[in-house]
Design a protein around this motif. Structure first.
Motif, PDB file in Angstrom:
ATOM      1  N   THR A 242      67.395 -15.366  35.018  1.00  0.00           N
ATOM      2  CA  THR A 242      66.505 -16.462  35.387  1.00  0.00           C
ATOM      3  C   THR A 242      67.261 -17.745  35.712  1.00  0.00           C
ATOM      4  OG1 THR A 242      64.857 -15.525  33.876  1.00  0.00           O
ATOM      5  CG2 THR A 242      64.504 -17.789  34.603  1.00  0.00           C
ATOM      6  N   LEU A 243      68.298 -18.048  34.950  1.00  0.00           N
ATOM      7  CA  LEU A 243      68.988 -19.328  35.054  1.00  0.00           C
ATOM      8  C   LEU A 243      70.249 -19.284  35.902  1.00  0.00           C
ATOM      9  CD1 LEU A 243      68.660 -20.492  31.335  1.00  0.00           C
ATOM     10  CD2 LEU A 243      67.126 -20.982  33.260  1.00  0.00           C
ATOM     11  N   ALA A 244      70.648 -18.117  36.370  1.00  0.00           N
ATOM     12  CA  ALA A 244      71.861 -17.987  37.188  1.00  0.00           C
ATOM     13  C   ALA A 244      71.485 -17.886  38.663  1.00  0.00           C
ATOM     14  CB  ALA A 244      72.660 -16.764  36.773  1.00  0.00           C
ATOM     15  N   PRO A 245      72.383 -18.297  39.546  1.00  0.00           N
ATOM     16  CA  PRO A 245      72.112 -18.125  40.975  1.00  0.00           C
ATOM     17  C   PRO A 245      72.273 -16.672  41.397  1.00  0.00           C
ATOM     18  CG  PRO A 245      74.309 -19.020  40.648  1.00  0.00           C
ATOM     19  CD  PRO A 245      73.676 -18.958  39.287  1.00  0.00           C
ATOM     20  N   GLY A 246      71.670 -16.318  42.532  1.00  0.00           N
ATOM     21  CA  GLY A 246      71.845 -14.973  43.063  1.00  0.00           C
ATOM     22  C   GLY A 246      73.246 -14.784  43.602  1.00  0.00           C
ATOM     23  N   PRO A 247      73.612 -13.542  43.906  1.00  0.00           N
ATOM     24  CA  PRO A 247      72.773 -12.353  43.809  1.00  0.00           C
ATOM     25  C   PRO A 247      72.732 -11.796  42.381  1.00  0.00           C
ATOM     26  CG  PRO A 247      74.899 -11.769  44.761  1.00  0.00           C
ATOM     27  CD  PRO A 247      74.911 -13.249  44.561  1.00  0.00           C
ATOM     28  N   LYS A 248      71.526 -11.632  41.882  1.00  0.00           N
ATOM     29  CA  LYS A 248      71.316 -11.067  40.551  1.00  0.00           C
ATOM     30  C   LYS A 248      70.165 -10.077  40.606  1.00  0.00           C
ATOM     31  CE  LYS A 248      74.316 -13.704  38.301  1.00  0.00           C
ATOM     32  NZ  LYS A 248      74.905 -14.285  39.521  1.00  0.00           N
ATOM     33  N   THR A 249      70.215  -9.102  39.707  1.00  0.00           N
ATOM     34  CA  THR A 249      69.138  -8.129  39.557  1.00  0.00           C
ATOM     35  C   THR A 249      68.772  -8.046  38.084  1.00  0.00           C
ATOM     36  OG1 THR A 249      69.851  -6.852  41.488  1.00  0.00           O
ATOM     37  CG2 THR A 249      68.467  -5.721  39.878  1.00  0.00           C
ATOM     38  N   LEU A 250      67.474  -7.986  37.805  1.00  0.00           N
ATOM     39  CA  LEU A 250      66.979  -7.864  36.436  1.00  0.00           C
ATOM     40  C   LEU A 250      66.319  -6.499  36.270  1.00  0.00           C
ATOM     41  CD1 LEU A 250      66.266  -9.073  33.625  1.00  0.00           C
ATOM     42  CD2 LEU A 250      64.157  -9.947  34.681  1.00  0.00           C
ATOM     43  N   LEU A 251      66.796  -5.751  35.292  1.00  0.00           N
ATOM     44  CA  LEU A 251      66.178  -4.486  34.895  1.00  0.00           C
ATOM     45  C   LEU A 251      65.540  -4.707  33.534  1.00  0.00           C
ATOM     46  CD1 LEU A 251      65.650  -1.407  34.911  1.00  0.00           C
ATOM     47  CD2 LEU A 251      67.990  -1.110  34.024  1.00  0.00           C
ATOM     48  N   THR A 252      64.231  -4.670  33.482  1.00  0.00           N
ATOM     49  CA  THR A 252      63.497  -4.792  32.223  1.00  0.00           C
ATOM     50  C   THR A 252      63.106  -3.402  31.759  1.00  0.00           C
ATOM     51  OG1 THR A 252      62.609  -6.947  32.910  1.00  0.00           O
ATOM     52  CG2 THR A 252      61.520  -5.839  31.068  1.00  0.00           C
ATOM     53  N   LEU A 253      63.655  -2.983  30.627  1.00  0.00           N
ATOM     54  CA  LEU A 253      63.379  -1.641  30.096  1.00  0.00           C
ATOM     55  C   LEU A 253      62.139  -1.683  29.205  1.00  0.00           C
ATOM     56  CD1 LEU A 253      66.957  -0.396  29.119  1.00  0.00           C
ATOM     57  CD2 LEU A 253      65.586   0.318  31.081  1.00  0.00           C
ATOM     58  N   PHE A 254      61.201  -0.796  29.483  1.00  0.00           N
ATOM     59  CA  PHE A 254      59.952  -0.761  28.735  1.00  0.00           C
ATOM     60  C   PHE A 254      60.167  -0.215  27.327  1.00  0.00           C
ATOM     61  CE2 PHE A 254      57.853  -0.003  33.119  1.00  0.00           C
ATOM     62  CZ  PHE A 254      57.906  -1.372  33.397  1.00  0.00           C
ATOM     63  N   ASP A 255      59.587  -0.900  26.344  1.00  0.00           N
ATOM     64  CA  ASP A 255      59.606  -0.501  24.924  1.00  0.00           C
ATOM     65  C   ASP A 255      61.003  -0.518  24.315  1.00  0.00           C
ATOM     66  OD1 ASP A 255      56.813  -0.074  24.747  1.00  0.00           O
ATOM     67  OD2 ASP A 255      57.052   1.885  25.707  1.00  0.00           O
ATOM     68  N   ALA A 256      61.954  -1.166  24.966  1.00  0.00           N
ATOM     69  CA  ALA A 256      63.328  -1.195  24.463  1.00  0.00           C
ATOM     70  C   ALA A 256      63.552  -2.410  23.570  1.00  0.00           C
ATOM     71  CB  ALA A 256      64.314  -1.219  25.627  1.00  0.00           C
ATOM     72  N   GLU A 257      64.226  -2.163  22.453  1.00  0.00           N
ATOM     73  CA  GLU A 257      64.637  -3.236  21.558  1.00  0.00           C
ATOM     74  C   GLU A 257      66.117  -3.553  21.819  1.00  0.00           C
ATOM     75  OE1 GLU A 257      63.419  -2.164  17.590  1.00  0.00           O
ATOM     76  OE2 GLU A 257      61.389  -1.674  18.279  1.00  0.00           O
ATOM     77  N   HIS A 258      66.781  -4.193  20.866  1.00  0.00           N
ATOM     78  CA  HIS A 258      68.123  -4.711  21.143  1.00  0.00           C
ATOM     79  C   HIS A 258      69.143  -3.609  21.387  1.00  0.00           C
ATOM     80  CE1 HIS A 258      70.809  -8.092  21.442  1.00  0.00           C
ATOM     81  NE2 HIS A 258      71.637  -7.583  20.544  1.00  0.00           N
ATOM     82  N   GLY A 259      68.927  -2.444  20.810  1.00  0.00           N
ATOM     83  CA  GLY A 259      69.848  -1.332  21.033  1.00  0.00           C
ATOM     84  C   GLY A 259      69.617  -0.596  22.328  1.00  0.00           C
ATOM     85  N   LEU A 260      68.570  -0.974  23.052  1.00  0.00           N
ATOM     86  CA  LEU A 260      68.259  -0.377  24.357  1.00  0.00           C
ATOM     87  C   LEU A 260      68.178   1.142  24.298  1.00  0.00           C
ATOM     88  CD1 LEU A 260      70.514  -2.653  26.626  1.00  0.00           C
ATOM     89  CD2 LEU A 260      68.111  -2.972  26.008  1.00  0.00           C
ATOM     90  N   GLY A 261      67.736   1.650  23.152  1.00  0.00           N
ATOM     91  CA  GLY A 261      67.570   3.087  22.993  1.00  0.00           C
ATOM     92  C   GLY A 261      68.674   3.764  22.224  1.00  0.00           C
ATOM     93  N   GLY A 262      69.787   3.039  22.000  1.00  0.00           N
ATOM     94  CA  GLY A 262      70.891   3.622  21.232  1.00  0.00           C
ATOM     95  C   GLY A 262      72.192   3.699  21.990  1.00  0.00           C
ATOM     96  N   ILE A 263      72.529   2.656  22.759  1.00  0.00           N
ATOM     97  CA  ILE A 263      73.736   2.704  23.585  1.00  0.00           C
ATOM     98  C   ILE A 263      75.022   2.525  22.792  1.00  0.00           C
ATOM     99  CG2 ILE A 263      72.530   1.931  25.655  1.00  0.00           C
ATOM    100  CD1 ILE A 263      73.788  -0.844  25.248  1.00  0.00           C
ATOM    101  N   ALA A 264      74.940   1.972  21.574  1.00  0.00           N
ATOM    102  CA  ALA A 264      76.160   1.662  20.828  1.00  0.00           C
ATOM    103  C   ALA A 264      76.870   2.903  20.295  1.00  0.00           C
ATOM    104  CB  ALA A 264      75.861   0.705  19.669  1.00  0.00           C
ATOM    105  N   GLY A 265      76.151   4.018  20.172  1.00  0.00           N
ATOM    106  CA  GLY A 265      76.793   5.222  19.664  1.00  0.00           C
ATOM    107  C   GLY A 265      75.805   6.361  19.602  1.00  0.00           C
ATOM    108  N   TYR A 266      76.313   7.583  19.645  1.00  0.00           N
ATOM    109  CA  TYR A 266      75.436   8.743  19.519  1.00  0.00           C
ATOM    110  C   TYR A 266      74.826   8.791  18.125  1.00  0.00           C
ATOM    111  CZ  TYR A 266      77.688  10.483  23.800  1.00  0.00           C
ATOM    112  OH  TYR A 266      78.153  10.634  25.085  1.00  0.00           O
ATOM    113  N   ASP A 267      73.506   8.911  18.052  1.00  0.00           N
ATOM    114  CA  ASP A 267      72.796   9.047  16.776  1.00  0.00           C
ATOM    115  C   ASP A 267      73.155   7.930  15.791  1.00  0.00           C
ATOM    116  OD1 ASP A 267      71.557  11.431  17.598  1.00  0.00           O
ATOM    117  OD2 ASP A 267      73.319  12.584  17.055  1.00  0.00           O
ATOM    118  N   ALA A 268      73.206   6.697  16.286  1.00  0.00           N
ATOM    119  CA  ALA A 268      73.561   5.573  15.422  1.00  0.00           C
ATOM    120  C   ALA A 268      72.359   5.166  14.576  1.00  0.00           C
ATOM    121  CB  ALA A 268      74.031   4.392  16.269  1.00  0.00           C
ATOM    122  N   ALA A 269      72.536   5.179  13.274  1.00  0.00           N
ATOM    123  CA  ALA A 269      71.433   4.869  12.372  1.00  0.00           C
ATOM    124  C   ALA A 269      70.934   3.440  12.541  1.00  0.00           C
ATOM    125  CB  ALA A 269      71.872   5.105  10.929  1.00  0.00           C
ATOM    126  N   GLU A 270      71.777   2.543  13.048  1.00  0.00           N
ATOM    127  CA  GLU A 270      71.369   1.152  13.194  1.00  0.00           C
ATOM    128  C   GLU A 270      70.405   0.944  14.358  1.00  0.00           C
ATOM    129  OE1 GLU A 270      74.661  -1.182  15.738  1.00  0.00           O
ATOM    130  OE2 GLU A 270      75.455  -0.145  14.004  1.00  0.00           O
TER     131      GLU A 270
END
Length: 321
Positions: A242-270
């Protein structure tokens, strides 16, 4: 597999075997400990583009290091990228060694400088990894980062920072980096930075996105409500778009929290929103975005968007400027 999903896969090509080598140890004058990196790459191929991957600052002991983010690093490497992951000084694996070092606890300058050191030493990294010499294209470099790593990526892509210690504006832009991906990165400061962690990490609100001119994909979860920093809600993580100049693209993931589904590690308990399908889609979309940015004319990005963000069950929505 649906036709759309199969087409999205075809745009990136079939995955290939991956080689991963760590640690590659780089001695950096003035750094309290050596800089260690993991290199993941396709087993074959030359002229390979590079993704510098900056880890976040999560609660795990090891995921915030060169050992984290395998769901992304493995996919990117299997689809033609060299992924270089440093262990930043913020890593819990180093806490007992650097707690009193200059720049603690956020090490914001050191985190960005780690990536510059890596680019300065790409030839040494190539020589250190068996069978890897001469396979990198040093003109095709991207940066990606999650959470605090997204903050680091923003600085490397051109965002300024009002140094809380000196009051001076600092720019750590790395011109060799052509594009980037910010994953659940922090947003603006000012009055909206009013959560309980704001006083402990004032540097988070010190970023000026108005100078972040490099092309970037900003990824935000629509359920990523970082109350420890702000009451602005999930929109805070869209600020780098929102605050940066283009060219920029925003991908809003539905129902995703801060881990975005678990990108930090396979089967991460956090991970509070574990969703392997979301992680797979995000890996594909980010790889496609970077492929198209680093190889003009490449159709991977529009094809992946068509497959994954349209139709009856989209993983998210995309907007650009």
């Amino acid at each position: 597999m649906s036709t759309a999903t199969a087409t999205g896969t075809d745009a990136l090509g079939a995955p290939v075997p991956v080689l991963s080598f760590s640690p590659v140890v780089l001695s950096v004058p003035g750094r309290p400990v050596d800089l260690e990196v993991r290199v993941s790459a396709p087993a074959t191929g030359t002229g390979l583009p590079v993704i510098l991957l900056s880890h976040g600052h999560g609660p795990s002991n090891n995921l915030s290091s060169l050992n984290g983010y395998a769901p992304l690093a493995d996919f990117w490497a299997a689809h033609g990228f060299v992924v270089v992951q440093p262990t930043h000084l913020t890593s819990r694996t180093l806490s007992h060694l650097v707690a009193d070092a200059p720049g603690a606890p956020d090490f914001w300058r050191s985190r960005a400088e780690d990536m510059t050191h890596i680019l300065d030493r790409l030839d040494a990294i190539e020589r250190a990894v068996p069978g890897f010499a001469g396979r990198i294209d040093p003109t095709k470099v991207a940066v990606a980062g999650h959470s605090l790593g997204g903050f680091t990526a923003a600085l490397l892509l051109g965002a300024g920072l009002d140094d809380p210690g000196t009051g001076s504006v600092v720019h750590l832009v790395e011109p060799r980096i052509r594009t980037g991906v910010l994953l659940a990165a922090p947003g603006r400061g000012g009055e909206v930075l009013n959560g309980p962690m704001a006083e402990q990490w004032p540097v988070i609100g010190a970023v000026d996105f108005s100078t972040m001119t490099a092309p970037a994909l900003v990824v935000a979860g629509d359920k990523d409500d970082s109350r420890h920093f702000t009451d602005m809600g999930p929109d805070w993580h869209a600020d780098p778009y929102t605050l940066a100049p283009g060219p920029k693209t925003l991908l809003t993931l539905f129902d995703a929290e801060h881990g975005l589904g678990g990108i930090a590690g396979y089967d991460a308990a956090e991970t509070t929103d574990e969703n392997p399908g979301r992680v797979a889609a995000l890996a594909r979309l980010t790889a496609a975005y970077l492929s198209t940015r680093l190889h003009p004319g490449d159709a991977a990005w529009p094809t992946a968007c068509e497959a994954l963000t349209t139709g009856p069950d989209p993983v998210g929505r995309v907007e650009s400027k």
